[in-house]
Design a protein around this motif. Structure first.
Motif, mmCIF file in Angstrom:
data_model
loop_
_atom_site.group_PDB
_atom_site.id
_atom_site.type_symbol
_atom_site.label_atom_id
_atom_site.label_comp_id
_atom_site.label_asym_id
_atom_site.label_seq_id
_atom_site.Cartn_x
_atom_site.Cartn_y
_atom_site.Cartn_z
ATOM 1 N N LEU A 143 -24.389 -25.393 30.954
ATOM 2 C CA LEU A 143 -23.011 -24.484 31.100
ATOM 3 C C LEU A 143 -21.926 -25.425 30.588
ATOM 4 C CD1 LEU A 143 -22.535 -21.740 32.425
ATOM 5 C CD2 LEU A 143 -22.246 -23.036 34.616
ATOM 6 N N TRP A 144 -20.933 -24.759 30.165
ATOM 7 C CA TRP A 144 -19.838 -25.180 30.040
ATOM 8 C C TRP A 144 -18.483 -24.406 30.753
ATOM 9 C CZ3 TRP A 144 -17.710 -29.334 27.317
ATOM 10 C CH2 TRP A 144 -18.617 -29.938 26.547
ATOM 11 N N ILE A 145 -17.583 -25.172 31.284
ATOM 12 C CA ILE A 145 -16.694 -24.869 32.067
ATOM 13 C C ILE A 145 -15.470 -25.145 31.204
ATOM 14 C CG2 ILE A 145 -15.736 -24.788 34.222
ATOM 15 C CD1 ILE A 145 -18.102 -25.859 35.327
ATOM 16 N N PHE A 146 -14.536 -24.010 31.154
ATOM 17 C CA PHE A 146 -12.955 -24.050 30.670
ATOM 18 C C PHE A 146 -11.926 -23.685 31.763
ATOM 19 C CE2 PHE A 146 -16.144 -23.233 27.524
ATOM 20 C CZ PHE A 146 -16.109 -24.125 26.244
ATOM 21 N N PRO A 147 -11.449 -24.657 32.304
ATOM 22 C CA PRO A 147 -10.575 -24.321 33.372
ATOM 23 C C PRO A 147 -9.535 -23.742 32.983
ATOM 24 C CG PRO A 147 -11.448 -26.779 33.569
ATOM 25 C CD PRO A 147 -11.965 -26.057 32.317
ATOM 26 N N SER A 148 -8.942 -23.777 31.767
ATOM 27 C CA SER A 148 -7.676 -23.220 31.440
ATOM 28 C C SER A 148 -7.741 -22.003 30.730
ATOM 29 C CB SER A 148 -6.773 -24.097 30.433
ATOM 30 O OG SER A 148 -6.625 -25.632 31.004
ATOM 31 N N GLN A 149 -8.943 -21.167 31.049
ATOM 32 C CA GLN A 149 -8.967 -19.953 30.330
ATOM 33 C C GLN A 149 -8.890 -19.909 28.743
ATOM 34 O OE1 GLN A 149 -6.838 -17.079 33.575
ATOM 35 N NE2 GLN A 149 -5.545 -18.061 31.948
ATOM 36 N N ASP A 150 -9.578 -21.092 28.300
ATOM 37 C CA ASP A 150 -9.573 -21.237 26.635
ATOM 38 C C ASP A 150 -10.529 -20.323 26.061
ATOM 39 O OD1 ASP A 150 -8.221 -24.164 26.397
ATOM 40 O OD2 ASP A 150 -9.593 -24.454 28.159
ATOM 41 N N THR A 151 -9.947 -19.949 24.800
ATOM 42 C CA THR A 151 -10.848 -19.039 23.990
ATOM 43 C C THR A 151 -12.021 -19.544 23.542
ATOM 44 O OG1 THR A 151 -9.598 -20.091 21.956
ATOM 45 C CG2 THR A 151 -8.482 -18.285 22.759
ATOM 46 N N TRP A 152 -12.248 -20.990 23.765
ATOM 47 C CA TRP A 152 -13.468 -21.489 23.468
ATOM 48 C C TRP A 152 -14.568 -20.868 24.385
ATOM 49 C CZ3 TRP A 152 -10.804 -22.200 19.744
ATOM 50 C CH2 TRP A 152 -9.691 -23.045 19.709
ATOM 51 N N THR A 153 -14.180 -20.371 25.502
ATOM 52 C CA THR A 153 -15.194 -19.877 26.250
ATOM 53 C C THR A 153 -16.055 -18.790 25.792
ATOM 54 O OG1 THR A 153 -13.317 -19.720 28.042
ATOM 55 C CG2 THR A 153 -15.233 -18.382 28.548
ATOM 56 N N TYR A 154 -15.555 -18.065 24.780
ATOM 57 C CA TYR A 154 -16.373 -17.230 23.888
ATOM 58 C C TYR A 154 -16.214 -17.450 22.407
ATOM 59 C CZ TYR A 154 -11.461 -15.387 23.711
ATOM 60 O OH TYR A 154 -10.107 -14.928 23.722
ATOM 61 N N LEU A 155 -15.658 -18.220 21.845
ATOM 62 C CA LEU A 155 -15.588 -18.501 20.476
ATOM 63 C C LEU A 155 -16.830 -19.288 19.803
ATOM 64 C CD1 LEU A 155 -11.728 -18.832 19.378
ATOM 65 C CD2 LEU A 155 -13.282 -16.909 18.957
ATOM 66 N N LEU A 156 -17.268 -20.116 20.987
ATOM 67 C CA LEU A 156 -18.624 -21.000 20.526
ATOM 68 C C LEU A 156 -19.931 -20.432 20.967
ATOM 69 C CD1 LEU A 156 -17.012 -24.574 21.149
ATOM 70 C CD2 LEU A 156 -17.744 -23.389 18.923
ATOM 71 N N PRO A 157 -20.926 -20.541 20.348
ATOM 72 C CA PRO A 157 -22.478 -20.098 21.183
ATOM 73 C C PRO A 157 -22.711 -21.075 22.411
ATOM 74 C CG PRO A 157 -22.661 -21.245 19.034
ATOM 75 C CD PRO A 157 -21.211 -21.018 19.022
ATOM 76 N N LEU A 158 -22.114 -20.945 23.390
ATOM 77 C CA LEU A 158 -22.271 -21.834 24.469
ATOM 78 C C LEU A 158 -22.580 -20.839 25.679
ATOM 79 C CD1 LEU A 158 -19.366 -24.128 23.958
ATOM 80 C CD2 LEU A 158 -21.602 -24.630 23.370
ATOM 81 N N ASN A 159 -23.294 -21.249 26.755
ATOM 82 C CA ASN A 159 -23.383 -20.746 27.948
ATOM 83 C C ASN A 159 -21.948 -21.143 28.860
ATOM 84 O OD1 ASN A 159 -25.782 -19.615 27.712
ATOM 85 N ND2 ASN A 159 -26.869 -21.264 28.292
ATOM 86 N N SER A 160 -21.202 -20.110 28.892
ATOM 87 C CA SER A 160 -19.917 -20.524 29.440
ATOM 88 C C SER A 160 -19.680 -19.957 31.063
ATOM 89 C CB SER A 160 -18.866 -20.288 28.625
ATOM 90 O OG SER A 160 -18.715 -18.801 28.420
#
Length: 409
Positions: A120-137
């Motif tokens: 799991l990856w967490i993006f505390p600043s609501q980053d666009t990387w939340t959905y721009l990378l094939p990661l479980n976010s």
């Protein structure tokens, strides 16, 4: 027993969590929230979790080293950094196109995060990387005020509204789960984007750890030259922070209380110039002190010295400064909006942020009633004890376990 094999087996069985930190201290609440997430990550049981931090600036280093968290610096392609602001989100192209484009623009950045193989990856600043990378976010939505407070251009000007809509829809679509600050925040996400309740996880804010510090800079008194008695409002000069109505209330009170004083904290940008012009037009130059940017080191002392926090913001659902007030035993009056009554309960007086007379009444009571201030101070400290960083850490672990389990299934 083969100790080395057992250690390798333990390491391989641990859930690996990644956290991406892209904000700066000047971003205020975003940076403070990141600190809370870091503390929670550091508290995860080491025999069950491995945490890796990716940060874009050395300004996180001291916090990461103090918490003993493994981390690495990472940077984005310069061309992408120039382009990735508002422009690409406003173009009428599907997110899948931008996912491919992002990888091509930033292959080293993308591979670095992907190759960590985090559950799991967490993006505390609501980053666009939340959905721009094939990661479980684990997505985070701090507020949807572009929908609920559309009169403020910083959130709901036509292009900004479209940008936020596309961004938050993508977070909701691609995230394994979504963190919100309150029950009110969760309800707003569900009704706005039809997100199922099972994917919403309420994790209320906590004040940053520095607020409990008893120290301050050696030259504090000469640096700030504060009046003996004053109200305090720490907020950037955005329109939605409602400095206009606050100054109008102060001007009204000045007719009764000549020495009334307000101390403001915030950088000289956004609506700063407009606020200054209004302040001067209301003949309040001798009743208002603007400190500009104040370091974390000095913030607790300001809460300890102020008569009360006045928080007239139009935005929620909840906010961090009132929690800082609770932790320091600072009386307060705040806007009665969204999740603020849920957040503060009997630790604050509440007023309609549109009603200057209500704000004036709350301020007058705080300025003149010592017993009321003492009671609110006690109530705030009790409330702070009920939900603190330890509480946040425990709830964070429960959420991580839930979301990581669904990601692995």
């Amino acid at each position: 027993m083969n100790t080395y094999l057992d250690q390798d087996k333990l390491k391989s069985s641990r859930t690996k969590i990644g956290i991406y930190l892209g904000s700066e201290p000047e971003s205020g609440g975003m940076f403070q929230y990141g600190l809370s997430i870091l503390d929670a990550a550091a508290s995860l049981p080491k025999d069950r979790y491995k945490t890796i931090i990716a940060c874009t600036t050395e300004r996180w280093e001291e916090h990461l080293k103090f918490l003993g968290l493994e981390h690495f610096r990472i940077s984005q392609n310069l061309l992408w950094r120039i382009f990735k602001g508002k422009g690409w989100l406003l173009l009428n192209l599907p997110i899948s196109f931008w996912q491919r484009a992002f990888f091509n623009f930033n292959p080293a950045f993308s591979r670095r995060l992907i190759e960590e193989s985090c559950s799991l990856w967490i993006f505390p600043s609501q980053d666009t990387w939340t959905y721009l990378l094939p990661l479980n976010s684990l997505g985070i939505i701090h507020d949807l005020m572009h929908r609920y407070e559309r009169k403020f251009p910083e959130a709901a000007a036509p292009l900004e509204y479209l940008r936020r809509e596309k961004h938050y829809r993508a977070i909701c679509k691609y995230s394994r789960g979504i963190l919100v600050d309150s029950n009110c925040g969760g309800k707003q996400v569900m009704e706005s984007y039809k997100v199922h309740a099972d994917r919403i996880h309420v994790l209320p804010y906590v004040p940053p750890g520095y607020i409990n510090s008893q120290g301050h800079s050696i030259n504090f008194d000469t640096k700030y030259e504060l009046p003996r008695k004053f109200f305090f409002y720490p907020a950037q000069f955005w329109e939605h922070k409602n400095h206009h109505n606050l100054l109008a209330a102060l001007a009204g009170l000045k007719r009764e209380i000549n020495d009334i004083h307000l101390v403001l904290v915030g950088s000289a940008k956004n609506a700063y110039k407009k606020t200054l012009e209004y302040l001067n037009s209301m003949d309040l130059s001798n009743n208002v002190t603007i400190l500009g940017y104040v370091s974390s080191e000095d913030m607790p002392e300001l809460y300890h010295r102020t008569r009360a926090l006045i928080f007239p913001s139009f935005f929620g659902p909840t906010n961090i400064p009132p929690l800082e007030a609770c932790a320091t035993g600072c009386p307060m009056a705040v806007s009665n909006i969204y999740g603020m009554p849920e957040q503060l309960g009997d630790a604050a007086l509440f007023f309609n942020p549109n009603a200057v007379d209500e704000m004036m009444n709350a301020m007058k009571r705080l300025w003149t009633d010592d017993d009321l201030c003492r009671q609110l101070s006690r109530n705030g400290k009790k409330r702070a004890a009920l939900w603190n960083q330890n509480s946040f850490n425990g709830k964070f672990q429960t959420i991580i376990e839930d979301v990581a389990r669904t990601a692995d299934s």
